[in-house]
Design a protein around this motif. Structure first.
Motif, short mmCIF file in Angstrom:
data_model
loop_
_atom_site.label_atom_id
_atom_site.label_comp_id
_atom_site.label_asym_id
_atom_site.label_seq_id
_atom_site.Cartn_x
_atom_site.Cartn_y
_atom_site.Cartn_z
N VAL A 13 3.00 24.97 34.09
CA VAL A 13 2.05 24.78 32.87
C VAL A 13 1.71 23.45 32.56
CG1 VAL A 13 1.88 25.68 30.55
CG2 VAL A 13 3.35 26.92 32.21
N ASN A 14 0.62 23.04 32.00
CA ASN A 14 0.22 21.61 31.51
C ASN A 14 0.60 20.65 32.80
OD1 ASN A 14 -0.53 22.36 28.99
ND2 ASN A 14 1.37 22.04 28.09
N ASP A 47 20.42 19.41 30.82
CA ASP A 47 19.84 18.33 31.91
C ASP A 47 18.38 18.09 31.64
OD1 ASP A 47 18.94 20.57 32.94
OD2 ASP A 47 20.00 20.70 34.61
N LYS A 48 18.00 18.57 30.62
CA LYS A 48 16.42 18.19 30.28
C LYS A 48 16.20 18.55 28.75
CE LYS A 48 11.60 18.10 31.44
NZ LYS A 48 10.57 18.85 32.02
N PRO A 49 16.58 17.77 27.68
CA PRO A 49 17.19 16.58 27.88
C PRO A 49 18.62 16.46 28.42
CG PRO A 49 16.63 17.04 25.51
CD PRO A 49 16.27 18.02 26.48
N HIS A 177 8.74 11.99 24.33
CA HIS A 177 8.74 13.24 23.69
C HIS A 177 8.97 14.08 24.86
CE1 HIS A 177 7.36 17.00 21.53
NE2 HIS A 177 7.97 16.58 20.41
N LEU A 178 9.55 15.18 24.63
CA LEU A 178 9.81 16.33 25.89
C LEU A 178 8.49 16.89 26.39
CD1 LEU A 178 12.94 18.58 24.99
CD2 LEU A 178 12.70 16.87 26.65
N SER A 179 7.38 17.02 25.50
CA SER A 179 6.19 17.32 25.81
C SER A 179 5.27 16.46 26.55
CB SER A 179 5.42 17.96 24.78
OG SER A 179 5.20 16.77 23.79
N ASP A 181 3.74 14.23 25.20
CA ASP A 181 2.70 13.70 24.14
C ASP A 181 3.12 12.42 23.69
OD1 ASP A 181 0.95 13.49 22.16
OD2 ASP A 181 1.04 15.31 21.33
N LYS A 184 3.83 11.67 20.02
CA LYS A 184 4.87 12.41 19.20
C LYS A 184 6.05 11.60 19.61
CE LYS A 184 4.76 17.21 18.14
NZ LYS A 184 3.11 17.48 17.61
N LYS A 250 12.66 14.75 12.89
CA LYS A 250 13.93 15.08 12.77
C LYS A 250 14.56 14.70 11.47
CE LYS A 250 14.50 17.14 17.07
NZ LYS A 250 15.38 17.34 18.23
#
Lengths: 395, 147
Positions: A13-14, A47-49, A177-179, A181, A184, A250
């Protein structure tokens, strides 16, 4: 990309946003213990993150070495850092001047200090809450006390100039960022200006005398001991002096915040009724022996461990071998410096055979002690400072 | 030199160039086939093991429980973060929905559409909260002799 998708067994995805050189985690064979120089007894929660914690007996050293230091990440660890090109910018509404410093500027223009600073994840102990709280299920190992060397944040902020209306600082950093992006930030927290200006609040570039390991914030980390470790931003490249509470990622919602008033377990709490965590509560850990020790009757059992109390000092540590019915004082050292953990020890005579639990309870300089059961429930399961217990058998 | 001889000389030169080009193409083709073969081998090596192999009811690659909704969950929930974030948590349906909402608000999680119900049902059924009381017994004790 198609081959990767085939190997993973699903569409990525993406996938079009994925950099071509990036290997999806499913295809990485990374050994986290080698990758981060961690002891193989450490527990990988995620393991992610990457999120990795210690076990109590691994934390027996007076000063925590890297191999036993927990890793907490909200995003992806930045890659290919060039420390010679690293810059720290001081800006924000309440900065008199926007100023940028290279690492050499920081090292050469400001006096350097070394402190032992206790860093504990706000969610350490989350796994015990009932009803359960979402997030990484930390048990007891998300705490460390290492030697941090750097310059005082206050010296650098004063050099840039702090306006009178300053109330908070917020950090910004190079993690991803995890995405993925780029607009962000995974996390951008901070502390009130008063905490920022404490002598022990550092912009650190060394941990235990060496460059900070990458996973712990190389080349520059904000270290605000005694507060949730999320206030100690890693890979810091900008610090904003704010004229209001910092509003980065956060800082709001349920993140690193607890109900301002105590609530019943499982209660729904509105955002407006949540307050930011400040100093961590009093806590202790029995680091010797490892839980599960079988000893011969008539022998004396020596226990040892550490105790810490956020902004305060620990006044006393007690142990119990009878489930809290009676308590005996331990020997307790003074902290090496403010915000460093203290060491306790005791010699326990065990004259009867059977199953024992050894409980440790620290009491801070304001008389607050660790609870025996879980402290106040909160939506994200922060601040569990219930007493640590180890199991012992006398045969 | 007659026109005839000049023609043949030119012809021979043209052939020589052609032969060199052909040889070059052949060499490139051989190299290409060699590498294609190699990547094929690698591909086979990867796909020999089914990436979605399930053993004892566990989806090996992610550690998730095999049940209705597994692949929808794998596809939508493990592209940004590890499945370990799922398997270590225990939440009610409401709790899983609130985690999804938080990710949609702050973490760029997309609209899950019809998959949302499938995923939430899968998670709430297979990773439901367990009542732990105010303090559990000390678990997983590995007894050892202390000298």
């Amino acid at each position: 990309m198609a081959a990767m998708a085939a190997a993973i067994g699903t569409d990525i995805v993406n996938g079009s946003l994925m950099p071509s050189a990036y290997q999806p985690l499913a295809l990485q064979q990374a050994d986290p213990f080698k990758l981060f120089n961690k002891d193989s007894e450490m527990t990988v929660l995620n393991d992610k993150p990457w999120n990795i914690e210690a076990k109590a007996h691994l934390l027996n050293d007076a000063v925590t070495p890297n191999e036993y230091m927990f890793i907490r990440n909200n995003g992806l660890i930045p890659q290919n850092i060039d420390s010679s090109a690293w810059e720290l910018t001081i800006d924000g509404e309440s900065a008199s001047n926007k100023k940028t410093y290279s690492l050499d500027d920081l090292k050469s223009r400001f006096q350097q200090y070394t402190y032992q600073l206790t860093l504990e994840c706000g969610g350490n102990g989350r796994s015990e809450f009932n009803p359960p709280a979402k997030g990484n299920q930390w048990t007891i190992g998300a705490v460390s006390c290492a030697n941090w060397t750097g310059v005082r944040l206050g010296d650098v902020l004063r050099d840039a100039g702090i306006k009178e209306d300053a109330v908070y600082i917020g950090y910004h950093a190079a993690d991803v960022h995890l995405s993925r992006d780029p607009s962000k930030e995974p996390i951008s927290r901070g502390v009130p200006i008063k905490k920022a200006l404490q002598d022990e609040t550092l912009l650190a570039f060394k941990m235990n005398g060496d460059d900070i390991p990458l996973a712990h914030g190389y080349p520059l980390r904000l270290v605000a001991g005694g507060w949730p470790a999320s206030a100690s931003g890693k890979w810091v490249n900008r610090i904003s002096i704010r004229n209001k509470e910092h509003d980065g990622a956060k800082m709001g919602g349920t993140s690193y915040r607890v109900p301002c008033e105590p609530v019943a377990p499982g209660a729904k709490v509105e955002d407006k009724d949540m307050c930011i965590i400040t100093a961590m509560p009093v806590k202790s850990l029995i680091t010797f022996p490892k839980s599960g020790a079988v000893i011969k009757k008539g022998k004396t059992l020596t226990i040892g461990g550490h105790a810490w109390a956020g902004e305060l000092e620990v006044n006393e540590v007690k142990y119990s071998v009878d489930f809290g019915s009676s308590w005996v004082s331990c020997q307790l050292s003074k902290p090496t410096n403010r915000l460093a953990w203290q060491h306790f020890s005791a010699a326990i005579p065990l004259d009867a055979t059977g199953y024992y639990e050894i409980w440790a309870k620290a009491i801070d300089s304001e008389g607050k002690a660790q609870p025996m059961v879980l402290p106040g429930w909160n939506p994200k399961g922060y601040l569990n400072n219930a007493c640590h217990r180890i199991a012992i058998k006398v045969v | 030199m007659t026109n005839h001889k000049r023609f043949w000389k030119r012809e021979r030169a043209a052939y020589r160039v052609l032969i060199v080009i052909c040889a070059a193409v052949l060499v490139v083709a051989i190299i290409g086939v060699y590498f294609a073969d190699k990547s094929d081998e690698e591909y086979v090596a990867v796909s020999e093991e089914d990436p979605n192999r399930i053993e004892n009811g566990i989806h090996l690659r992610t550690g998730l429980v095999e049940a209705e909704g597994l692949m929808e969950t794998v596809t939508n929930c493990t592209s940004c973060h590890s499945a370990k974030l799922l398997t270590q948590n225990r939440l009610s349906k409401e709790g899983w929905v609130s985690a999804i909402r938080w990710m949609q608000e702050t973490q760029n999680l997309w609209d899950l559409g019809d998959n949302e119900e499938i995923i939430v049902n899968y998670l709430a059924k297979n990773y439901p909260p367990e009542s732990k009381g105010r303090r559990e017994n000390i678990k997983k004790i590995n007894w050892y002799e202390l000298q």
